[in-house]
Design a protein around this motif. Structure first.
Motif, PDB file in Angstrom:
ATOM      1  N   LEU A   1      29.580  44.397  23.915  1.00  0.00           N
ATOM      2  CA  LEU A   1      30.408  45.345  24.666  1.00  0.00           C
ATOM      3  C   LEU A   1      29.839  45.586  26.066  1.00  0.00           C
ATOM      4  CD1 LEU A   1      31.273  47.822  21.794  1.00  0.00           C
ATOM      5  CD2 LEU A   1      32.899  46.393  23.051  1.00  0.00           C
ATOM      6  N   HIS A   2      28.529  45.598  26.184  1.00  0.00           N
ATOM      7  CA  HIS A   2      27.891  45.758  27.492  1.00  0.00           C
ATOM      8  C   HIS A   2      28.242  44.568  28.392  1.00  0.00           C
ATOM      9  CE1 HIS A   2      24.959  46.853  30.535  1.00  0.00           C
ATOM     10  NE2 HIS A   2      24.442  45.635  30.436  1.00  0.00           N
ATOM     11  N   GLN A   3      28.191  43.362  27.827  1.00  0.00           N
ATOM     12  CA  GLN A   3      28.508  42.151  28.594  1.00  0.00           C
ATOM     13  C   GLN A   3      29.962  42.145  29.063  1.00  0.00           C
ATOM     14  OE1 GLN A   3      27.517  38.904  25.986  1.00  0.00           O
ATOM     15  NE2 GLN A   3      25.311  39.273  26.124  1.00  0.00           N
ATOM     16  N   SER A   4      30.877  42.473  28.162  1.00  0.00           N
ATOM     17  CA  SER A   4      32.296  42.445  28.543  1.00  0.00           C
ATOM     18  C   SER A   4      32.594  43.520  29.590  1.00  0.00           C
ATOM     19  CB  SER A   4      33.217  42.587  27.324  1.00  0.00           C
ATOM     20  OG  SER A   4      33.025  43.811  26.653  1.00  0.00           O
ATOM     21  N   ARG A   5      31.948  44.673  29.482  1.00  0.00           N
ATOM     22  CA  ARG A   5      32.170  45.737  30.468  1.00  0.00           C
ATOM     23  C   ARG A   5      31.586  45.360  31.824  1.00  0.00           C
ATOM     24  NH1 ARG A   5      33.983  50.746  29.831  1.00  0.00           N
ATOM     25  NH2 ARG A   5      35.418  49.472  28.615  1.00  0.00           N
ATOM     26  N   GLN A   6      30.412  44.740  31.811  1.00  0.00           N
ATOM     27  CA  GLN A   6      29.814  44.287  33.075  1.00  0.00           C
ATOM     28  C   GLN A   6      30.741  43.313  33.781  1.00  0.00           C
ATOM     29  OE1 GLN A   6      25.833  42.779  32.029  1.00  0.00           O
ATOM     30  NE2 GLN A   6      25.098  43.911  33.798  1.00  0.00           N
ATOM     31  N   ARG A   7      31.317  42.401  33.020  1.00  0.00           N
ATOM     32  CA  ARG A   7      32.216  41.399  33.598  1.00  0.00           C
ATOM     33  C   ARG A   7      33.463  42.065  34.186  1.00  0.00           C
ATOM     34  NH1 ARG A   7      33.242  37.634  36.615  1.00  0.00           N
ATOM     35  NH2 ARG A   7      34.706  36.028  36.002  1.00  0.00           N
ATOM     36  N   LEU A   8      34.068  42.975  33.453  1.00  0.00           N
ATOM     37  CA  LEU A   8      35.261  43.670  33.950  1.00  0.00           C
ATOM     38  C   LEU A   8      34.923  44.461  35.214  1.00  0.00           C
ATOM     39  CD1 LEU A   8      38.270  44.373  33.494  1.00  0.00           C
ATOM     40  CD2 LEU A   8      37.475  46.358  32.174  1.00  0.00           C
ATOM     41  N   ARG A   9      33.814  45.155  35.182  1.00  0.00           N
ATOM     42  CA  ARG A   9      33.388  45.953  36.340  1.00  0.00           C
ATOM     43  C   ARG A   9      33.156  45.054  37.560  1.00  0.00           C
ATOM     44  NH1 ARG A   9      28.768  48.121  34.553  1.00  0.00           N
ATOM     45  NH2 ARG A   9      29.807  49.676  33.298  1.00  0.00           N
ATOM     46  N   GLN A  10      32.472  43.938  37.338  1.00  0.00           N
ATOM     47  CA  GLN A  10      32.170  43.000  38.433  1.00  0.00           C
ATOM     48  C   GLN A  10      33.466  42.474  39.071  1.00  0.00           C
ATOM     49  OE1 GLN A  10      30.688  39.226  37.038  1.00  0.00           O
ATOM     50  NE2 GLN A  10      29.547  38.847  38.928  1.00  0.00           N
ATOM     51  N   ILE A  11      34.405  42.080  38.261  1.00  0.00           N
ATOM     52  CA  ILE A  11      35.672  41.534  38.762  1.00  0.00           C
ATOM     53  C   ILE A  11      36.426  42.590  39.565  1.00  0.00           C
ATOM     54  CG2 ILE A  11      37.975  40.731  38.053  1.00  0.00           C
ATOM     55  CD1 ILE A  11      36.456  39.397  35.634  1.00  0.00           C
ATOM     56  N   THR A  12      36.528  43.799  39.040  1.00  0.00           N
ATOM     57  CA  THR A  12      37.312  44.830  39.720  1.00  0.00           C
ATOM     58  C   THR A  12      36.623  45.316  40.996  1.00  0.00           C
ATOM     59  OG1 THR A  12      36.406  46.553  38.279  1.00  0.00           O
ATOM     60  CG2 THR A  12      38.506  45.583  37.641  1.00  0.00           C
ATOM     61  N   GLU A  13      35.296  45.371  40.968  1.00  0.00           N
ATOM     62  CA  GLU A  13      34.584  45.822  42.167  1.00  0.00           C
ATOM     63  C   GLU A  13      34.691  44.808  43.300  1.00  0.00           C
ATOM     64  OE1 GLU A  13      30.616  46.719  40.794  1.00  0.00           O
ATOM     65  OE2 GLU A  13      31.232  48.654  39.960  1.00  0.00           O
ATOM     66  N   GLN A  14      34.787  43.528  42.972  1.00  0.00           N
ATOM     67  CA  GLN A  14      34.873  42.484  43.993  1.00  0.00           C
ATOM     68  C   GLN A  14      36.300  42.225  44.453  1.00  0.00           C
ATOM     69  OE1 GLN A  14      32.863  39.143  42.189  1.00  0.00           O
ATOM     70  NE2 GLN A  14      30.839  40.038  42.465  1.00  0.00           N
ATOM     71  N   ALA A  15      37.267  42.763  43.733  1.00  0.00           N
ATOM     72  CA  ALA A  15      38.671  42.499  44.045  1.00  0.00           C
ATOM     73  C   ALA A  15      39.142  43.338  45.228  1.00  0.00           C
ATOM     74  CB  ALA A  15      39.540  42.812  42.827  1.00  0.00           C
ATOM     75  N   ASN A  16      40.107  42.801  45.934  1.00  0.00           N
ATOM     76  CA  ASN A  16      40.798  43.560  46.966  1.00  0.00           C
ATOM     77  C   ASN A  16      41.705  44.561  46.237  1.00  0.00           C
ATOM     78  OD1 ASN A  16      42.767  44.459  48.770  1.00  0.00           O
ATOM     79  ND2 ASN A  16      42.853  42.516  49.863  1.00  0.00           N
ATOM     80  N   PRO A  17      41.540  45.879  46.492  1.00  0.00           N
ATOM     81  CA  PRO A  17      42.367  46.870  45.785  1.00  0.00           C
ATOM     82  C   PRO A  17      43.871  46.618  45.916  1.00  0.00           C
ATOM     83  CG  PRO A  17      40.585  47.955  46.963  1.00  0.00           C
ATOM     84  CD  PRO A  17      40.556  46.509  47.376  1.00  0.00           C
ATOM     85  N   ALA A  18      44.302  46.078  47.047  1.00  0.00           N
ATOM     86  CA  ALA A  18      45.736  45.784  47.220  1.00  0.00           C
ATOM     87  C   ALA A  18      46.186  44.705  46.241  1.00  0.00           C
ATOM     88  CB  ALA A  18      46.012  45.349  48.661  1.00  0.00           C
ATOM     89  N   ASP A  19      45.330  43.720  45.973  1.00  0.00           N
ATOM     90  CA  ASP A  19      45.667  42.669  45.010  1.00  0.00           C
ATOM     91  C   ASP A  19      45.772  43.231  43.594  1.00  0.00           C
ATOM     92  OD1 ASP A  19      45.834  40.665  46.891  1.00  0.00           O
ATOM     93  OD2 ASP A  19      43.796  39.920  46.552  1.00  0.00           O
ATOM     94  N   LEU A  20      44.921  44.200  43.267  1.00  0.00           N
ATOM     95  CA  LEU A  20      44.969  44.800  41.927  1.00  0.00           C
ATOM     96  C   LEU A  20      46.316  45.484  41.685  1.00  0.00           C
ATOM     97  CD1 LEU A  20      41.376  46.322  41.612  1.00  0.00           C
ATOM     98  CD2 LEU A  20      42.277  44.311  40.423  1.00  0.00           C
ATOM     99  N   GLU A  21      46.927  45.984  42.757  1.00  0.00           N
ATOM    100  CA  GLU A  21      48.229  46.647  42.603  1.00  0.00           C
ATOM    101  C   GLU A  21      49.399  45.686  42.758  1.00  0.00           C
ATOM    102  OE1 GLU A  21      48.875  50.511  44.079  1.00  0.00           O
ATOM    103  OE2 GLU A  21      46.746  51.048  44.018  1.00  0.00           O
ATOM    104  N   ALA A  22      49.195  44.592  43.522  1.00  0.00           N
ATOM    105  CA  ALA A  22      50.308  43.690  43.820  1.00  0.00           C
ATOM    106  C   ALA A  22      50.469  42.558  42.811  1.00  0.00           C
ATOM    107  CB  ALA A  22      50.124  43.098  45.217  1.00  0.00           C
ATOM    108  N   LYS A  23      49.379  42.193  42.121  1.00  0.00           N
ATOM    109  CA  LYS A  23      49.444  41.070  41.181  1.00  0.00           C
ATOM    110  C   LYS A  23      49.538  41.584  39.750  1.00  0.00           C
ATOM    111  CE  LYS A  23      47.164  37.853  44.274  1.00  0.00           C
ATOM    112  NZ  LYS A  23      46.232  36.725  44.367  1.00  0.00           N
TER     113      LYS A  23
END
Length: 161
Positions: free
Chosen positions: A101-123
């Motif tokens: 669970l720690h590994q999967s959360r780290q991965r999700l956090r890493q992806i979202t932190e590196q993403a452009n917030p506009a892309d998170l809403e548009a895609k």
């Protein structure tokens, strides 16, 4: 991610006093063990993180309406887990599951932190119940999904011998 982190802390706290045997005890025919619920959460989060990463890289902008994903916590409607998210019958230790669970959360956090917030809403990509969700809602869904299964785990705990 704040809601996701709060739910995850509750989840870990909920199982912290259980032995590995209790985690792997099936309380009724056809029901999951707490270990299986935790493995399912790991499989779901890993899959969602991978789909978000893929969609960020290759997906077209397709804005969609926000969906009532908070309804995920309503356990009166039974939902079958997709094949890829069905847990195994393997015996897991609490340490192994917490590490997954720690590994999967780290991965999700890493992806979202590196993403452009506009892309998170548009895609977006499709959810089997809610239809197309934008990536921001997919991240939020992880927390609601864990909240749903936290309630399930509490029910299982109440039935443990």
């Amino acid at each position: 991610m704040d809601h996701n982190e709060q739910v995850r802390q509750q989840l870990i706290k909920s199982v912290s006093g259980l032995s590995d045997e209790q985690l792997n005890t099936r309380v009724a025919d056809g029901s999951w063990t707490i270990a299986q619920v935790l493995e399912h959460l790991y499989l779901i989060e890993t899959s969602i993180a991978a789909m978000i990463a893929h969609t960020l890289k290759h997906g077209e902008s397709q804005p969609v309406e926000e969906k009532p994903i908070h309804l995920t916590v309503d356990r009166s409607k039974k939902v079958e887990a997709p094949d890829f998210a069905r847990p195994s019958d393997r015996f897991f230790t609490r340490h192994e599951l917490e590490e997954k669970l720690h590994q999967s959360r780290q991965r999700l956090r890493q992806i979202t932190e590196q993403a452009n917030p506009a892309d998170l809403e548009a895609k977006s990509f499709s959810h089997p119940i809610f239809g197309s969700l934008n990536l921001k809602q997919w991240v939020e869904f992880v927390g609601y999904h864990e909240q749903r299964h936290l309630a399930q785990m509490e029910e299982i705990k109440a039935q443990l011998p």
